[in-house]
Design a protein around this motif. Sequence first.
Motif, mmCIF file in Angstrom:
data_model
loop_
_atom_site.group_PDB
_atom_site.id
_atom_site.type_symbol
_atom_site.label_atom_id
_atom_site.label_comp_id
_atom_site.label_asym_id
_atom_site.label_seq_id
_atom_site.Cartn_x
_atom_site.Cartn_y
_atom_site.Cartn_z
ATOM 1 N N ASP A 192 0.814 -1.220 0.000
ATOM 2 C CA ASP A 192 0.000 0.000 0.000
ATOM 3 C C ASP A 192 0.849 1.272 0.000
ATOM 4 O O ASP A 192 0.379 2.332 -0.424
ATOM 5 N N THR A 193 2.086 1.180 0.479
ATOM 6 C CA THR A 193 2.940 2.376 0.528
ATOM 7 C C THR A 193 3.289 2.881 -0.874
ATOM 8 O O THR A 193 3.713 4.025 -1.034
ATOM 9 N N PHE A 194 3.127 2.031 -1.872
ATOM 10 C CA PHE A 194 3.478 2.426 -3.238
ATOM 11 C C PHE A 194 2.277 2.946 -4.030
ATOM 12 O O PHE A 194 2.372 3.172 -5.231
ATOM 13 N N TYR A 195 1.168 3.162 -3.321
ATOM 14 C CA TYR A 195 -0.076 3.553 -3.991
ATOM 15 C C TYR A 195 0.101 4.790 -4.858
ATOM 16 O O TYR A 195 -0.363 4.841 -5.998
ATOM 17 N N ASP A 196 0.773 5.826 -4.319
ATOM 18 C CA ASP A 196 0.892 7.091 -5.059
ATOM 19 C C ASP A 196 2.334 7.421 -5.449
ATOM 20 O O ASP A 196 2.675 8.563 -5.717
ATOM 21 N N LYS A 197 3.185 6.394 -5.494
ATOM 22 C CA LYS A 197 4.588 6.634 -5.823
ATOM 23 C C LYS A 197 4.893 6.292 -7.277
ATOM 24 O O LYS A 197 4.129 5.584 -7.940
ATOM 25 N N ASN A 198 6.033 6.803 -7.739
ATOM 26 C CA ASN A 198 6.511 6.444 -9.072
ATOM 27 C C ASN A 198 6.958 4.987 -9.040
ATOM 28 O O ASN A 198 7.754 4.588 -8.193
ATOM 29 N N LEU A 199 6.451 4.211 -9.983
ATOM 30 C CA LEU A 199 6.723 2.763 -9.965
ATOM 31 C C LEU A 199 7.758 2.340 -10.993
ATOM 32 O O LEU A 199 7.987 1.149 -11.191
ATOM 33 N N ASP A 200 8.359 3.319 -11.637
ATOM 34 C CA ASP A 200 9.309 3.047 -12.716
ATOM 35 C C ASP A 200 10.550 2.301 -12.239
ATOM 36 O O ASP A 200 11.055 1.403 -12.893
ATOM 37 N N SER A 201 11.047 2.705 -11.085
ATOM 38 C CA SER A 201 12.323 2.171 -10.605
ATOM 39 C C SER A 201 12.099 1.034 -9.608
ATOM 40 O O SER A 201 11.160 1.040 -8.807
ATOM 41 N N ILE A 202 12.988 0.055 -9.638
ATOM 42 C CA ILE A 202 12.926 -1.088 -8.733
ATOM 43 C C ILE A 202 13.582 -0.772 -7.386
ATOM 44 O O ILE A 202 13.389 -1.498 -6.399
ATOM 45 N N LYS A 203 14.313 0.329 -7.309
ATOM 46 C CA LYS A 203 15.137 0.611 -6.121
ATOM 47 C C LYS A 203 14.329 0.728 -4.844
ATOM 48 O O LYS A 203 14.687 0.160 -3.809
ATOM 49 N N GLU A 204 13.225 1.479 -4.896
ATOM 50 C CA GLU A 204 12.431 1.660 -3.681
ATOM 51 C C GLU A 204 11.812 0.350 -3.213
ATOM 52 O O GLU A 204 11.676 0.106 -2.012
#
Length: 332
Positions: free
Chosen positions: A216-228
């Motif tokens: 759920d923490t990635f709901y509004d984040k940029n999903l392009d990068s695998i790093k996070e």
Amino acid sequence: MDTNLKDRNVKQVSAESWYSRPLWGNQSFLAWFQSLFASKQEIPETTQAIYRDCLNSLKNISTMAKAIDDNKFNSGEFVKFLMINRQFEQNIGAYEGLKDSIDLLKIALETKESFLKIEATETRYRSYAQQEFYEYVLDLLQKKYDAIQFKELIERKLTDIIPQIKSDEGKTAIQAYVNSLEIVAKNNLGLKLLYLFKQYDLSNFALLRTVGDIADTFYDKNLDSIKEFMVMVQVNADVFLKLGQIIEVPTPKNNPETYALMLQYIALKNRHGKSYDQFQSLLGLLREWEKFYNPLIAIRQEYPPEEFKQPILFGDDIPGLAIYGKYESMVN
């Protein structure tokens, strides 16, 4: 003869006869120009009819394609999802061998509240009748009934067990338990996941809450990068490694990078799933568009304007050519 009259006659002859004077042998420019049209052949009416039908079909398909097309189809994140999804569906690249595990994880996250209710009910309500019911559920799972049969048998058993439960609270709890079972077992994969969790330990259901919170923490984040994703997985590595046993991640791939890839795919799928369906509809239209474009071009090549009299519609722009060019590589 009057000099002025003579000059006028000369000028008139000069002005009127340049196109009638011989250019090649005895043939004048006018005769040559007229011969261009006289020598051109007619395009068969049946061929023209086919051309018209193709052109009209292209117009209709083009209108529908333009209505679906969206700028988001060209965004970096959406294109990234297309690339990842292709690997996922074809079981290649970084996602080789992970399809079944990702499908299980996706169902687990989608139905985690139902899994947690199942765990809570089995832990709290322990009357003889209720424990008998839980054992019956496990027996059905071990016998590997499909989802439809499982639901039918559970409903039948519920009818038998309800009269044996004395308290209204217990009856309500067992009904809610069955409702949760049916949500989890909406398909055979969900049923398999329930069995896998029970094979290990019901307490492992709590893993779903942790993984769900992370997702759920990635709901509004940029999903392009695998790093996070990598950072979050590494912080909770023990949780993911336990979960990996349950969702049958291949042993060589039971590592943080694998779970980062899985989370990224699921996050992208959740965000772009509807857009992906729209995009597939667009590609379907463009493939249909090709079926009419190819014969239309073939007719143009078969009847070039140098040799055949071209109807006006042969000079019309081809509808949808721009949008097809935009996605041609993906269509093919």
